[in-house]
Design an enzyme around this catalytic site. Sequence first.
Site, mmCIF file in Angstrom:
data_model
loop_
_atom_site.group_PDB
_atom_site.id
_atom_site.type_symbol
_atom_site.label_atom_id
_atom_site.label_comp_id
_atom_site.label_asym_id
_atom_site.label_seq_id
_atom_site.Cartn_x
_atom_site.Cartn_y
_atom_site.Cartn_z
ATOM 1 N N ASN A 84 -23.447 26.797 24.777
ATOM 2 C CA ASN A 84 -22.197 26.628 25.510
ATOM 3 C C ASN A 84 -21.511 27.993 25.656
ATOM 4 O O ASN A 84 -22.088 29.022 25.358
ATOM 5 C CB ASN A 84 -21.313 25.608 24.797
ATOM 6 C CG ASN A 84 -20.553 24.720 25.764
ATOM 7 O OD1 ASN A 84 -19.951 25.213 26.724
ATOM 8 N ND2 ASN A 84 -20.574 23.423 25.524
ATOM 9 N N HIS A 114 -23.095 46.795 7.998
ATOM 10 C CA HIS A 114 -22.524 48.134 7.857
ATOM 11 C C HIS A 114 -22.265 48.430 6.379
ATOM 12 O O HIS A 114 -22.119 47.519 5.565
ATOM 13 C CB HIS A 114 -21.212 48.244 8.638
ATOM 14 C CG HIS A 114 -21.366 47.987 10.100
ATOM 15 N ND1 HIS A 114 -21.767 48.966 10.990
ATOM 16 C CD2 HIS A 114 -21.191 46.864 10.847
ATOM 17 C CE1 HIS A 114 -21.826 48.462 12.202
ATOM 18 N NE2 HIS A 114 -21.479 47.186 12.150
ATOM 19 N N ALA A 159 -19.122 22.869 12.406
ATOM 20 C CA ALA A 159 -18.232 23.760 13.146
ATOM 21 C C ALA A 159 -17.457 24.676 12.211
ATOM 22 O O ALA A 159 -17.020 24.270 11.132
ATOM 23 C CB ALA A 159 -17.267 22.943 13.991
ATOM 24 N N LYS A 179 -22.659 25.947 3.025
ATOM 25 C CA LYS A 179 -23.467 25.364 1.953
ATOM 26 C C LYS A 179 -23.995 24.004 2.393
ATOM 27 O O LYS A 179 -23.375 23.328 3.228
ATOM 28 C CB LYS A 179 -22.640 25.220 0.675
ATOM 29 C CG LYS A 179 -22.194 26.555 0.091
ATOM 30 C CD LYS A 179 -21.407 26.357 -1.184
ATOM 31 C CE LYS A 179 -20.975 27.708 -1.761
ATOM 32 N NZ LYS A 179 -20.180 27.543 -3.008
ATOM 33 N N ARG A 182 -25.527 17.696 2.681
ATOM 34 C CA ARG A 182 -26.422 16.572 2.386
ATOM 35 C C ARG A 182 -27.673 16.685 3.232
ATOM 36 O O ARG A 182 -27.728 17.475 4.182
ATOM 37 C CB ARG A 182 -25.727 15.242 2.668
ATOM 38 C CG ARG A 182 -25.390 15.003 4.139
ATOM 39 C CD ARG A 182 -24.826 13.616 4.350
ATOM 40 N NE ARG A 182 -24.455 13.365 5.731
ATOM 41 C CZ ARG A 182 -25.299 12.923 6.673
ATOM 42 N NH1 ARG A 182 -26.583 12.715 6.383
ATOM 43 N NH2 ARG A 182 -24.872 12.690 7.905
#
Length: 199
Positions: A84, A114, A159, A179, A182
């Site tokens: 998108n 960096h 998101a 993380k 499930r």
Amino acid sequence: MKDKPVVPVDCFFQGCYNPEYHEQIMKCREKCFRYNTCNPCDGEALNKILSEILGKMGKNTIITPPFHCDYGYNVTVGDDFFSNYNMVINDGVAVTFGNNVFVAPNCCFTTAEHAIDPELRKQGIEIAKPITIGDNVWIGAGSTVLAGVSIGANSVIGAGSVVTKSIPSGVVAVGVPCKVLREINEGDKYTYPHYKQEE
């Protein structure tokens, strides 16, 4: 007091210290400009420009403008890829997407790292690590995938996530840092609403 050296405007905005790389970046930037200013309804023209940008492009590739990358030729996209608006790829090295990958709006994939030390950083010292996205992965809106990360096949990144470490296959992962929440299971086939046409 000595005057500071004059930095060319294009170098200033890019921040690239290597003239050879800078030239390649500017060529890619020009192609991205043409892509982002192309008529959005002219699919043939968009595909032609996109094929000039990417290192490899699978069939049925859709990247919704605006889209930005550094070199382009380091990016490999599999079949049936969709992203998108506002995808950014800092492709100092390989960024590889598998087949059937969905990328939501405002996502960033950056291979660059960096120096933490400010003196080293001012010298322009930089490394790049590859990013690999497996088949059937969905990257949620506003996510950032950092250098050296792999995301396994069939996984979903929630998101707003910042993916700092590799994610295994077949999981839902979310957060800052991202993380595993499930595993994806058979029940997920039935929790999402299905709409059937009336017979």
